[in-house]
Write a protein that holds these residues in place. Structure first.
Motif, PDB file in Angstrom:
ATOM      1  N   GLY A 199       0.790  -1.224   0.000  1.00 35.79           N
ATOM      2  CA  GLY A 199       0.000   0.000   0.000  1.00 35.79           C
ATOM      3  C   GLY A 199       0.823   1.274   0.000  1.00 35.79           C
ATOM      4  O   GLY A 199       0.321   2.347   0.383  1.00 35.79           O
ATOM      5  N   ILE A 200       2.074   1.169  -0.408  1.00 31.22           N
ATOM      6  CA  ILE A 200       2.922   2.364  -0.514  1.00 31.22           C
ATOM      7  C   ILE A 200       2.648   3.023  -1.853  1.00 31.22           C
ATOM      8  O   ILE A 200       2.794   2.404  -2.902  1.00 31.22           O
ATOM      9  N   LYS A 201       2.238   4.270  -1.831  1.00 33.42           N
ATOM     10  CA  LYS A 201       1.797   4.941  -3.042  1.00 33.42           C
ATOM     11  C   LYS A 201       2.944   5.128  -4.035  1.00 33.42           C
ATOM     12  O   LYS A 201       4.082   5.356  -3.670  1.00 33.42           O
ATOM     13  N   GLN A 202       2.580   5.073  -5.307  1.00 28.59           N
ATOM     14  CA  GLN A 202       3.580   5.146  -6.364  1.00 28.59           C
ATOM     15  C   GLN A 202       4.365   6.456  -6.330  1.00 28.59           C
ATOM     16  O   GLN A 202       5.577   6.474  -6.563  1.00 28.59           O
ATOM     17  N   ASN A 203       3.701   7.577  -6.017  1.00 26.48           N
ATOM     18  CA  ASN A 203       4.423   8.854  -6.011  1.00 26.48           C
ATOM     19  C   ASN A 203       5.485   8.885  -4.912  1.00 26.48           C
ATOM     20  O   ASN A 203       6.530   9.507  -5.052  1.00 26.48           O
ATOM     21  N   LEU A 204       5.235   8.165  -3.807  1.00 23.80           N
ATOM     22  CA  LEU A 204       6.236   8.097  -2.739  1.00 23.80           C
ATOM     23  C   LEU A 204       7.409   7.228  -3.175  1.00 23.80           C
ATOM     24  O   LEU A 204       8.576   7.549  -2.912  1.00 23.80           O
ATOM     25  N   VAL A 205       7.094   6.132  -3.879  1.00 23.59           N
ATOM     26  CA  VAL A 205       8.150   5.274  -4.408  1.00 23.59           C
ATOM     27  C   VAL A 205       9.010   6.065  -5.388  1.00 23.59           C
ATOM     28  O   VAL A 205      10.245   6.038  -5.329  1.00 23.59           O
ATOM     29  N   ASP A 206       8.373   6.794  -6.299  1.00 30.79           N
ATOM     30  CA  ASP A 206       9.105   7.580  -7.290  1.00 30.79           C
ATOM     31  C   ASP A 206       9.996   8.619  -6.622  1.00 30.79           C
ATOM     32  O   ASP A 206      11.126   8.866  -7.051  1.00 30.79           O
ATOM     33  N   LYS A 207       9.492   9.230  -5.569  1.00 33.61           N
ATOM     34  CA  LYS A 207      10.247  10.275  -4.877  1.00 33.61           C
ATOM     35  C   LYS A 207      11.569   9.738  -4.358  1.00 33.61           C
ATOM     36  O   LYS A 207      12.633  10.326  -4.590  1.00 33.61           O
ATOM     37  N   TYR A 208      11.515   8.589  -3.698  1.00 30.30           N
ATOM     38  CA  TYR A 208      12.742   8.036  -3.142  1.00 30.30           C
ATOM     39  C   TYR A 208      13.586   7.333  -4.188  1.00 30.30           C
ATOM     40  O   TYR A 208      14.807   7.273  -4.089  1.00 30.30           O
ATOM     41  N   TRP A 209      12.935   6.805  -5.218  1.00 32.89           N
ATOM     42  CA  TRP A 209      13.656   6.159  -6.311  1.00 32.89           C
ATOM     43  C   TRP A 209      14.589   7.151  -6.990  1.00 32.89           C
ATOM     44  O   TRP A 209      15.693   6.835  -7.378  1.00 32.89           O
ATOM     45  N   LYS A 210      14.114   8.407  -7.112  1.00 34.83           N
ATOM     46  CA  LYS A 210      14.908   9.449  -7.775  1.00 34.83           C
ATOM     47  C   LYS A 210      15.869  10.146  -6.828  1.00 34.83           C
ATOM     48  O   LYS A 210      16.604  11.047  -7.226  1.00 34.83           O
ATOM     49  N   GLY A 211      15.846   9.755  -5.560  1.00 38.39           N
ATOM     50  CA  GLY A 211      16.775  10.325  -4.597  1.00 38.39           C
ATOM     51  C   GLY A 211      16.404  11.689  -4.096  1.00 38.39           C
ATOM     52  O   GLY A 211      17.258  12.440  -3.584  1.00 38.39           O
ATOM     53  N   ASN A 212      15.123  12.078  -4.201  1.00 40.42           N
ATOM     54  CA  ASN A 212      14.678  13.384  -3.716  1.00 40.42           C
ATOM     55  C   ASN A 212      14.394  13.350  -2.226  1.00 40.42           C
ATOM     56  O   ASN A 212      14.093  12.323  -1.677  1.00 40.42           O
TER      57      ASN A 212
END
Length: 212
Positions: A199-212
């Motif tokens: 249930g971890i939202k995709q935008n949160l995954v993207d945020k950390y994936w990109k190192g922000n």
């Protein structure tokens, strides 16, 4: 892991601190689940594991797994190609690594250019199968086929044939090795699947994936 393939006390403590903050520490490895060090598999702060280069996501508490493996049909086609060359084969399935008992010798390792790390895996963790060929040909949901070649030119020819089948990811960990898996596997895809499952939202995954 340190040079002795052990987890340091410092890293174990760091994992515990992450768990205290509600963070999932998820080991991600090319190994099968059974090859993950025991102190990691049994650690109370670690529940989820990404194994076999993302072909398996394992819930260590419930024993449930999510597979992105290869079908029996595609595995048979790969094995038919490899059978025309001088090769040493291991197969990862159901969280374990399997090898032909007749090929689990130092002489075979030397002949087929099996790297030291893979020799340790076979000697310490693999299931030595007496009817390996039949087992391979009749197994569904194959996680990874790992193969070492006697000759580099045969590796290149086999790789071209296997990649022409489509739907596969083919990589190598040494000059004489190929690791073959479902193209939809991969550690990144497995991590994204797990995030969605939790249930971890995709935008949160993207945020950390990109190192922000």
């Amino acid at each position: 892991l340190n040079t002795k393939a052990e987890v340091s006390l410092e890293n174990l403590r760091a994992i515990e601190k992450l768990a205290e903050q509600g963070v999932f520490f998820v080991p991600s490895t090319g190994r099968s689940y059974s090859e993950v060090p025991a102190e990691i598999r049994s650690h109370p702060s670690i529940r989820y594991f990404i194994c076999s280069n993302g072909a398996m996501v394992m819930d260590g508490q419930s024993g449930r797994s999510h597979l992105t493996g290869m079908s029996r049909q595609i595995s048979q086609k790969i094995q038919a190609i490899l059978g025309r060359y001088e090769t040493h084969l291991t197969l990862r399935h159901d969280g374990k690594c399997y090898v032909d008992v007749a090929s689990a010798t130092e002489e075979a390792f030397d002949y087929y250019n099996v790297c030291e790390a893979h020799r340790l895996v076979i000697n310490d963790f693999a299931v030595w199968h007496e009817h390996f060929t039949d087992f391979c040909e009749n197994t569904d949901d194959v996680e990874v086929i790992s193969v070492f070649f006697k000759h580099r030119e045969e590796l290149m020819a086999a790789r071209e044939e296997i990649e022409s089948l489509g739907g596969l990811q083919v990589v190598g960990v040494s000059d004489y090795n190929l690791e073959i898996m479902n193209a939809k596997a991969g550690k990144g895809n497995a991590l994204l699947w797990l995030a969605e499952e939790l249930g971890i939202k995709q935008n949160l995954v993207d945020k950390y994936w990109k190192g922000n």
